[in-house]
Scaffold this active site. Structure first.
Site, PDB file in Angstrom:
ATOM      1  N   TRP A 107      -5.151  66.728  25.363  1.00  0.00           N
ATOM      2  CA  TRP A 107      -5.784  67.570  26.388  1.00  0.00           C
ATOM      3  C   TRP A 107      -6.403  68.821  25.779  1.00  0.00           C
ATOM      4  O   TRP A 107      -5.793  69.466  24.929  1.00  0.00           O
ATOM      5  CB  TRP A 107      -4.713  67.998  27.391  1.00  0.00           C
ATOM      6  CG  TRP A 107      -5.147  69.073  28.334  1.00  0.00           C
ATOM      7  CD1 TRP A 107      -5.132  70.428  28.102  1.00  0.00           C
ATOM      8  CD2 TRP A 107      -5.674  68.912  29.657  1.00  0.00           C
ATOM      9  NE1 TRP A 107      -5.619  71.104  29.201  1.00  0.00           N
ATOM     10  CE2 TRP A 107      -5.955  70.184  30.177  1.00  0.00           C
ATOM     11  CE3 TRP A 107      -5.932  67.788  30.459  1.00  0.00           C
ATOM     12  CZ2 TRP A 107      -6.472  70.386  31.452  1.00  0.00           C
ATOM     13  CZ3 TRP A 107      -6.448  68.000  31.728  1.00  0.00           C
ATOM     14  CH2 TRP A 107      -6.710  69.282  32.205  1.00  0.00           C
ATOM     15  N   ASN A 133      -8.600  72.431  27.421  1.00  0.00           N
ATOM     16  CA  ASN A 133      -9.360  73.051  28.500  1.00  0.00           C
ATOM     17  C   ASN A 133     -10.124  74.260  27.979  1.00  0.00           C
ATOM     18  O   ASN A 133     -10.993  74.063  27.113  1.00  0.00           O
ATOM     19  CB  ASN A 133      -8.531  73.267  29.779  1.00  0.00           C
ATOM     20  CG  ASN A 133      -7.253  74.052  29.660  1.00  0.00           C
ATOM     21  OD1 ASN A 133      -6.337  73.645  28.971  1.00  0.00           O
ATOM     22  ND2 ASN A 133      -7.157  75.163  30.348  1.00  0.00           N
ATOM     23  N   ASP A 134      -9.852  75.459  28.420  1.00  0.00           N
ATOM     24  CA  ASP A 134     -10.772  76.584  28.173  1.00  0.00           C
ATOM     25  C   ASP A 134     -11.078  76.836  26.699  1.00  0.00           C
ATOM     26  O   ASP A 134     -10.166  76.816  25.865  1.00  0.00           O
ATOM     27  CB  ASP A 134     -10.166  77.907  28.682  1.00  0.00           C
ATOM     28  CG  ASP A 134      -9.528  77.791  30.037  1.00  0.00           C
ATOM     29  OD1 ASP A 134      -9.670  76.766  30.701  1.00  0.00           O
ATOM     30  OD2 ASP A 134      -8.851  78.769  30.423  1.00  0.00           O
ATOM     31  N   ASP A 143      -5.846  86.091  31.145  1.00  0.00           N
ATOM     32  CA  ASP A 143      -7.122  85.840  30.476  1.00  0.00           C
ATOM     33  C   ASP A 143      -7.823  87.132  30.051  1.00  0.00           C
ATOM     34  O   ASP A 143      -8.957  87.421  30.490  1.00  0.00           O
ATOM     35  CB  ASP A 143      -8.050  84.975  31.359  1.00  0.00           C
ATOM     36  CG  ASP A 143      -7.338  83.751  31.913  1.00  0.00           C
ATOM     37  OD1 ASP A 143      -6.367  83.297  31.267  1.00  0.00           O
ATOM     38  OD2 ASP A 143      -7.728  83.267  32.982  1.00  0.00           O
ATOM     39  N   GLU A 180     -10.226  83.977  37.428  1.00  0.00           N
ATOM     40  CA  GLU A 180      -9.702  83.697  36.090  1.00  0.00           C
ATOM     41  C   GLU A 180     -10.803  83.971  35.069  1.00  0.00           C
ATOM     42  O   GLU A 180     -11.987  84.011  35.384  1.00  0.00           O
ATOM     43  CB  GLU A 180      -9.317  82.222  35.965  1.00  0.00           C
ATOM     44  CG  GLU A 180      -8.365  81.715  37.022  1.00  0.00           C
ATOM     45  CD  GLU A 180      -7.956  80.269  36.742  1.00  0.00           C
ATOM     46  OE1 GLU A 180      -6.828  80.075  36.293  1.00  0.00           O
ATOM     47  OE2 GLU A 180      -8.758  79.349  36.949  1.00  0.00           O
TER      48      GLU A 180
HETATM   49  N1  DQQ Z   1      -6.738  78.003  32.085  1.00  0.00           N
HETATM   50  C1  DQQ Z   1      -5.746  78.718  31.352  1.00  0.00           C
HETATM   51  C2  DQQ Z   1      -5.559  79.996  32.069  1.00  0.00           C
HETATM   52  C3  DQQ Z   1      -6.822  80.154  32.801  1.00  0.00           C
HETATM   53  C4  DQQ Z   1      -7.154  78.767  33.221  1.00  0.00           C
HETATM   54  C5  DQQ Z   1      -4.508  77.887  31.284  1.00  0.00           C
HETATM   55  C6  DQQ Z   1      -8.572  78.501  33.542  1.00  0.00           C
HETATM   56  O1  DQQ Z   1      -5.286  81.056  31.189  1.00  0.00           O
HETATM   57  O2  DQQ Z   1      -6.671  81.061  33.821  1.00  0.00           O
HETATM   58  O3  DQQ Z   1      -4.708  76.745  30.471  1.00  0.00           O
HETATM   59  O4  DQQ Z   1      -8.922  77.158  33.351  1.00  0.00           O
END
Ligand code: DQQ
Length: 479
Positions: free
Chosen positions: A20, A22-23, A145, A200
């Site tokens: 996985w 993500n950001d 964040d 976020e």
């Molecule tokens: N993803 C992170 C957070 C953020 C969110 C967690 C946004 O820090 O707020 O994986 O996709």
């Protein structure tokens, strides 16, 4: 014939070898080399046990994935996850500022050796957490964040949040050293019914004489772009738009590179069900790096970075073709799922003009990207993108006005399951599609309502960014 799932895996968009992501986090150019960190779960293709993955590039295009940069420290303030954050260089030391969770607090890590070109090893600061709680007296939900920048009188940090029972919020802090922080005030607050409950991943930066605040809004699940003025450390937005409403783009991060360019990457979420992601062994991919600038009318200009042209391979070219709303086989030879397409149209009286993509020979599967001149919108129609009911099939759009010369330029990037559309460098729609038929590879310009002029159509096969060509199927991790 049905195809295997591997064709969905992008070959020229960044993603880790497996599991996985993500950001994007901690974007930084350090002594010439680009560093990209990302939210990563090493235990599988689902969101959990979040670490910071790390990759480097010398050309913004080809990446080398390194060892994990930050892992949760048992018993530490990030024991349950190393959530999103940013990178800055402080007195010659690359420094990461990020969120630890349960509860959400802000933490700092420094490069163990700033002379290591890979910045492979990171040390968490003994003072963590450096911001231990939201400001006293504010009832907030979410506190995460951190996004840090330098001003004449110190370091500033925007933290994403939301007022309990109210709208999204960005909190502003200041520090002399990235370790001791003082809360100043709210940088910006939104209305719940307009812009969601929790913001976020704030990004805040000057561009073209204005300031831009990007936030990723819950529950809108969209990225908002607020353009306005920043005075006395307060931000007054004058205009809010959705940055990319294609359904996939979220949690972008922006950096300033050594050439002074504002570069942005976003996380492209999957649009197929969780079971399919687990079975594939990977989930999540980054958008192409996009250069931001400001148009004369105060809107953002978005262009994929010039370096990406180095991925162009075999080229097909058409010039000055009239596209009529009839069956047309002149483009039957254009096919592919890893392409860059540049189409310049003069839509004339046509009500819709654009491209069919990922089209099967029988037309049962196809995705349409087009300009709708009645509605003045760029549209991506995924209703027939896939026969798989576990995928998202919808129609998404964004306002688009053509310039006085009436020309529409579509730059479209296809990469397995990724479609990124840039229209006139102004509007972006990014979506994911999962066609099931092996021949869902066709590309065809179309016009409805009346004939349109296709001034030019250029199609390039795109090369892989990985040294060994397309990566092998990722290994599945034990869950
Ligand atoms: N993803 C992170 C957070 C953020 C969110 C967690 C946004 O820090 O707020 O994986 O996709």
């Amino acid at each position: 014939m049905r195809q295997s799932t591997e064709p969905y895996r992008p070959i020229y968009h960044f993603l880790p070898p497996a599991n996985w992501m993500n950001d994007p986090n901690g974007l930084l150019q350090w002594r010439g080399r680009y560093h990209l960190f990302y939210q990563y779960n090493p235990t599988g293709a689902f969101h959990g046990t979040i670490h910071w993955g790390h990759a480097v590039s010398d050309d913004l295009v080809r990446w080398r994935d390194l060892e994990i940069a930050l892992a949760p420290t048992p018993g530490g303030p990030d024991k349950d996850g190393v959530f999103s954050g940013c990178a800055v260089g402080r007195e010659g030391v690359p420094t990461l500022v990020y969120t630890g969770i349960f509860p959400e607090v802000q933490c700092v890590a420094e490069a163990a050796d700033p002379n290591d070109p890979d910045l492979a090893v990171w040390r968490k600061h003994p003072a963590n957490p450096v911001i231990a709680a939201p400001p006293a007296g504010l009832e907030v939900q979410g506190f995460r964040d951190p996004f840090v920048w330098r001003e004449a009188d110190g370091w500033y940090c925007a933290v994403g949040s939301g007022i309990e029972g109210g709208g999204g919020l960005v909190l502003l802090y200041r520090s002399p050293d990235l370790v001791h922080w003082e809360y100043l005030h709210e940088l910006c607050r939104g209305e719940a019914d307009e812009s969601g409950l929790l913001w976020e991943c704030p990004n805040f930066f000057p561009i073209g004489g204005k300031h831009v605040l990007l936030v990723s809004s819950i529950p809108l699940n969209k990225v908002l772009c607020l353009v306005g003025d920043y005075r006395q450390h307060r931000f007054t937005p004058a205009r809010t738009t959705i940055l990319d409403d294609g359904g996939s783009f979220y949690a972008p991060q922006v950096m300033l590179d050594e050439r002074g360019r504002r570069l942005m990457w976003g996380w492209l979420r999957e649009d197929r069900d969780a079971q399919a992601q687990l079975a594939a062994g990977w989930s999540g991919v980054l958008s192409l790096p996009t250069e931001l600038s400001m148009n004369g009318d105060g809107t953002l200009r978005l262009r994929p970075v010039a370096e990406l042209t180095s991925l162009r391979a075999a080229h097909r070219q058409y010039r000055d073709v009239t596209i009529r709303p009839v069956q047309d086989n002149r483009f039957d030879s254009i096919a592919g799922t890893r392409l860059e397409i540049q189409a310049v149209f003069a839509p004339g009286a046509a009500s819709q003009v654009g491209l069919y993509l990922f089209q099967s020979r029988d037309g049962v599967e196809r995705t349409c990207v087009f300009f709708d001149s009645d509605r003045q919108e760029l549209v991506i129609d995924r209703e027939r993108s896939s026969l798989d009911p576990g995928t998202v099939r919808d129609v998404r759009s964004a306002p688009l006005r053509l310039p006085p010369d009436g020309v529409l330029t579509l730059r479209v990037f296809l990469d397995g399951s990724v479609i990124e559309v840039f229209a006139n460098d102004r509007v972006c729609l990014t979506s994911r599609v999962y066609p099931t038929l092996a021949d869902s590879r066709g590309v065809r310009p179309f016009a409805n309502g009346a004939a349109a002029a296709l001034r030019s159509l250029d199609v390039w096969d795109m090369l892989s960014i990985w040294p060994s060509g397309m990566r092998a199927t990722p290994t599945r991790s034990p869950m």
